[in-house]
Motif scaffolding. Structure first.
Motif, PDB file in Angstrom:
ATOM      1  N   ALA A 137     -54.522 -28.662 -12.906  1.00 52.75           N
ATOM      2  CA  ALA A 137     -55.206 -27.372 -13.040  1.00 52.75           C
ATOM      3  C   ALA A 137     -56.248 -27.428 -14.155  1.00 52.75           C
ATOM      4  O   ALA A 137     -57.371 -26.937 -13.989  1.00 52.75           O
ATOM      5  N   VAL A 138     -55.895 -28.011 -15.285  1.00 47.48           N
ATOM      6  CA  VAL A 138     -56.854 -28.158 -16.384  1.00 47.48           C
ATOM      7  C   VAL A 138     -58.060 -28.959 -15.892  1.00 47.48           C
ATOM      8  O   VAL A 138     -59.216 -28.550 -16.084  1.00 47.48           O
ATOM      9  N   ASP A 139     -57.812 -30.091 -15.238  1.00 47.65           N
ATOM     10  CA  ASP A 139     -58.905 -30.918 -14.711  1.00 47.65           C
ATOM     11  C   ASP A 139     -59.768 -30.155 -13.718  1.00 47.65           C
ATOM     12  O   ASP A 139     -60.995 -30.255 -13.737  1.00 47.65           O
ATOM     13  N   TYR A 140     -59.131 -29.393 -12.831  1.00 48.99           N
ATOM     14  CA  TYR A 140     -59.847 -28.653 -11.798  1.00 48.99           C
ATOM     15  C   TYR A 140     -60.898 -27.737 -12.420  1.00 48.99           C
ATOM     16  O   TYR A 140     -62.068 -27.754 -12.029  1.00 48.99           O
ATOM     17  N   PHE A 141     -60.497 -26.915 -13.388  1.00 53.35           N
ATOM     18  CA  PHE A 141     -61.422 -25.941 -13.972  1.00 53.35           C
ATOM     19  C   PHE A 141     -62.431 -26.603 -14.910  1.00 53.35           C
ATOM     20  O   PHE A 141     -63.592 -26.182 -14.951  1.00 53.35           O
ATOM     21  N   GLU A 142     -62.026 -27.646 -15.623  1.00 52.29           N
ATOM     22  CA  GLU A 142     -62.980 -28.365 -16.475  1.00 52.29           C
ATOM     23  C   GLU A 142     -64.090 -28.984 -15.636  1.00 52.29           C
ATOM     24  O   GLU A 142     -65.273 -28.846 -15.971  1.00 52.29           O
ATOM     25  N   ARG A 143     -63.742 -29.658 -14.557  1.00 52.20           N
ATOM     26  CA  ARG A 143     -64.742 -30.347 -13.715  1.00 52.20           C
ATOM     27  C   ARG A 143     -65.715 -29.376 -13.061  1.00 52.20           C
ATOM     28  O   ARG A 143     -66.835 -29.741 -12.772  1.00 52.20           O
TER      29      ARG A 143
END
Length: 186
Positions: free
Chosen positions: A113-119
């Motif tokens: 989830a962190v990766d999803y929104f950061e990207r």
């Protein structure tokens, strides 16, 4: 009167409290797509740390909060299992930001989830859900484990508690607004 709609996504790994958070703050009975966990999920869904969980979100959770006569927040909870991640792009489209729920018993379930929104450059706050009281980790330890930048707010909440969940939403809205470009005076 023209109403402004604001879309917020509530995301996180399996069993982090997304459905609970949406239900705790929604002014309407939340729409949920909870289904019983079945034998089909054995070996597919990782229930480590949430062995007593009996249901799961298979599409989305939906709730609403009227902020004022002209502003309404719409909450969209994502499914947590990776087999349902194809839904995330649709749910995140048009959102001002996201709350990423974190379960410190299973920090690794928060990485996607962190990766999803950061990207995607979507503002988010990481919200440590204190299911069972106090968290054994410091803010610095959690930030380090999740590799959160200093600009990402980290908040503590109990998704079952309306006031606690509302504070996380306020933190997200403030964070998203702070990232808006400043209008230039002519």
């Amino acid at each position: 009167m023209k109403r402004t709609s604001v879309k917020i996504v509530v995301a996180g790994g399996f069993g982090t409290g997304k459905t609970t958070l949406v239900g705790s703050v929604s002014e309407i009975a939340p729409l949920t797509t909870e289904e019983l966990l079945t034998e089909a999920g054995v070996g597919v869904d990782d229930v480590t740390g949430v062995e007593s969980k009996t249901t799961t979100t298979v599409a989305l959770d939906f709730g609403r909060i009227t902020i004022s006569p002209d502003v309404v927040l719409y909450l969209f909870g994502t499914p947590g299992q990776d087999r349902f991640w194809f839904m995330w792009d649709e749910l995140a489209q048009g959102a001002i930001g996201a709350i990423v729920l974190v379960d410190t018993r299973r920090l690794d379930s928060s990485f996607p989830a962190v990766d999803y929104f950061e990207r995607r450059g979507i503002p988010f706050v990481a919200a440590v859900n204190r299911f069972f009281g106090e968290c054994p980790y410091t803010e610095e330890e959690i930030r380090g484990a999740l590799e959160l930048g200093a600009d990402v707010p980290l908040v503590w909440l109990d998704a079952r508690d309306r006031a606690s969940s509302k504070l996380a939403l306020v933190s997200l809205v403030r964070h998203a607004m702070a990232r808006l470009p400043v209008a230039r005076a002519h």
